[in-house]
Design an enzyme around this catalytic site. Structure first.
Site, mmCIF file in Angstrom:
data_model
loop_
_atom_site.group_PDB
_atom_site.id
_atom_site.type_symbol
_atom_site.label_atom_id
_atom_site.label_comp_id
_atom_site.label_asym_id
_atom_site.label_seq_id
_atom_site.Cartn_x
_atom_site.Cartn_y
_atom_site.Cartn_z
ATOM 1 N NE ARG A 43 -3.221 2.454 2.847
ATOM 2 C CZ ARG A 43 -3.069 3.195 3.954
ATOM 3 N NH1 ARG A 43 -2.345 2.754 4.968
ATOM 4 N NH2 ARG A 43 -3.647 4.360 4.035
ATOM 5 C CD GLU A 47 -4.277 6.915 10.098
ATOM 6 O OE1 GLU A 47 -3.768 7.993 10.448
ATOM 7 O OE2 GLU A 47 -3.830 5.810 10.442
ATOM 8 C CE1 TYR A 83 0.670 2.530 13.744
ATOM 9 C CE2 TYR A 83 -1.429 3.319 12.911
ATOM 10 C CZ TYR A 83 -0.113 2.948 12.699
ATOM 11 O OH TYR A 83 0.415 2.984 11.435
ATOM 12 C CD GLU A 124 -1.278 3.678 8.364
ATOM 13 O OE1 GLU A 124 -0.950 4.053 9.514
ATOM 14 O OE2 GLU A 124 -1.497 4.466 7.435
ATOM 15 C CG ASN A 160 -4.849 2.757 8.868
ATOM 16 O OD1 ASN A 160 -5.032 1.798 8.122
ATOM 17 N ND2 ASN A 160 -4.451 3.929 8.425
ATOM 18 C CG HIS A 176 -1.201 8.886 3.795
ATOM 19 N ND1 HIS A 176 -1.252 7.537 4.046
ATOM 20 C CD2 HIS A 176 -0.725 9.442 4.933
ATOM 21 C CE1 HIS A 176 -0.823 7.293 5.267
ATOM 22 N NE2 HIS A 176 -0.485 8.453 5.833
HETATM 23 O O1 IFM Z 1 2.936 7.553 10.046
HETATM 24 C C1 IFM Z 1 1.570 7.496 10.323
HETATM 25 C C2 IFM Z 1 0.782 7.332 9.054
HETATM 26 O O2 IFM Z 1 1.030 8.357 8.148
HETATM 27 C C3 IFM Z 1 -0.701 7.333 9.349
HETATM 28 N N1 IFM Z 1 -1.024 6.393 10.386
HETATM 29 C C4 IFM Z 1 -0.229 6.415 11.594
HETATM 30 C C5 IFM Z 1 1.246 6.353 11.252
HETATM 31 C C6 IFM Z 1 2.090 6.383 12.531
HETATM 32 O O3 IFM Z 1 1.871 7.559 13.223
#
Ligand code: IFM
Length: 451
Positions: free
Chosen positions: A81, A170, A298, A358, A296, A125
């Site tokens: 991606r 995002e 985290y 992500e 995505n 992005h």
């Molecule tokens: O680096 C970023 C990315 O551009 C978008 N998602 C989170 C990542 C880590 O912060």
């Protein structure tokens, strides 16, 4: 090195990949007719980026594409991606395509396909053409129409070979960091007055779905940053704060797409017309059927009722007792399982197949005698992939896992100080050194792909 027990095999055709974005890796900000994006402008504001770093060179990927594809090929991934810099295609965000810009992505796609790597281009992005920002950026409805034109130009060139397309990356983070708090480009600090940006991004998505399909795109997705939201306590006020945060972070960008309606945003003083910008027919466009949802993930978010000094209906509270990344983000692998299962519960039959677009972590990685030991990243990946397998075993339809990120790159306001890559990049020399996690993932993918 820690030995990790084997995982169940993943389905045939599952996508294993890496994710990147244009401004974070490409460099070459003025080459071959590229126009100025909001990030080219923003990084020059004093004090906004750690150590005044910029993405002018980044990973110099524009000139090292072949080397970077070789790294992916050796890693054994079957998906990649990347994002397209809108200003390479339309330097001012409108008008005919710049042939040299199209040619760059055309070559990239061909080179990936030659190695058996499925391209997943993301159209946006965060690097809006500055010329559109000068016309009010995502606060202007017209930007959504410009985005659809750009999508049509790109797909007109690539849809004969590119099957999977991602419209936006995002949109919540772009709204919050770029327009509400002003810590990312374009650096506007409008707080809740930024909410119309949500609708215009979603309208852009909806218009682009139709433009992409008309140009022959087979599968269209969006990549949303999603988080399980945990109330700090079981008290009614904390649960209300968690609902308010969930509405903003998760539901604002997923309900309209999958359910055709906005969530209740009354805690932000906003009605269902999002500050008067929603017009008849918009939600039908936004809810056009999708082929997949990009997730995505985290970390989870814990929130409590706000104190009197807070301007928002929630406040963040720390998640204690778990490991933390170099960014100080809590590491909670099971949050991925929880998130995926809750998406399936919330959206039921309206939820399309998911790709994890992500997931990754930053660490203080250093090259020592030619090697980069990053056990935290290996533990992170192992834990999250296990959580993913559990969600799949519970019935969630997940078709791919694309880790963030291939190589250490420009981490927005943090400059180069946060390293998320499987490959270490020396930003002085551009030397690439695969980290231990790269070799670990290579071996795992080999097992999983041949199982
Ligand atoms: O680096 C970023 C990315 O551009 C978008 N998602 C989170 C990542 C880590 O912060």
């Amino acid at each position: 090195m820690t030995a990790y027990p084997p995982l169940p095999p993943f389905p045939a055709g599952f996508h294993w990949g890496t994710s990147t974005s244009a401004y974070q890796i490409e460099g070459a900000p003025t080459e071959d007719g590229k126009g100025v994006s909001i990030w080219d402008t923003f990084v020059r504001r004093p004090g906004v980026i750690r150590e005044a770093q910029t993405g002018d060179v980044a990973c110099d990927h524009y000139h090292r594409t072949a080397d970077d594809i070789a790294l992916m090929s050796d890693l054994g991934v079957n998906a990649y991606r990347f994002s397209v810099a809108w200003t390479r295609i339309q330097p001012d965000g409108t008008g005919p395509a710049n042939p040299a810009g199209l040619a760059f992505y055309d070559r990239l796609v061909d080179a990936l396909l030659e190695k058996g790597i499925t391209p997943f281009p993301t159209l946006f992005h965060w690097d809006l053409p500055q010329a559109l920002e000068d016309r009010d950026g995502w606060l202007a409805r017209d930007t959504a129409h410009r985005f659809a034109d750009y999508a049509a130009l790109l797909a007109g060139r690539l849809a004969d070979r590119v099957e999977h397309w991602i419209t936006l990356n995002e949109p919540f983070i772009h709204l919050a960091y770029g327009y509400a708090f002003g810590v990312h480009a374009p650096g506007r600090a409008l707080m809740t007055d930024a909410i119309p940006v949500a609708h215009h991004q979603l309208l852009a998505h909806g218009l682009a779905v139709s433009a992409l399909r008309s140009a022959g795109a087979a599968r269209v997705l969006i990549a949303n940053n999603l988080t399980p939201v945990w109330p700090a306590t079981d008290a009614a006020e904390d649960r209300a704060a968690a609902d308010a945060y969930d509405a903003l972070h998760n539901r604002l960008f997923t309900d309209p797409i999958l359910l055709g309606r906005y969530p209740d945003l009354s805690a932000y003083g906003t009605g269902p017309d999002l500050g008067g910008v929603v017009r008849d027919g918009d939600l039908e466009l936004i809810a056009a059927p999708l082929d997949g949802l990009g997730v995505n993930y985290y970390n989870p978010t814990r929130v409590a009722a706000p104190g009197p000094e807070h301007g928002l209906p929630f406040q963040d509270v720390p998640i204690d007792g778990v490991p933390r990344s170099a960014f100080d983000w809590p590491v909670v692998p099971d949050g991925l399982r929880e998130l995926l299962v809750s998406l399936a519960d919330r959206y039921g039959a309206a939820l399309p197949p998911i790709h994890i677009t992500e997931n990754g972590t930053s660490a203080d990685d250093k090259v020592v005698a030619g090697r980069v030991a990053d056990p935290e990243r290996i533990a992170f990946l192992d834990g999250h992939i296990r959580a993913l397998a559990q969600a799949m075993a519970a019935g969630v339809d997940v078709r791919g896992y694309l880790t963030w990120t291939l190589m250490d790159n420009f981490e927005w306001a943090e400059g180069f100080t946060q390293r998320f890559g499987l490959v270490h990049v020396d930003h002085e020399t551009q030397a690439r050194t695969p980290k231990d996690s790269y070799y670990w993932l290579r071996d795992r993918i080999k097992e999983w792909r041949s199982a």
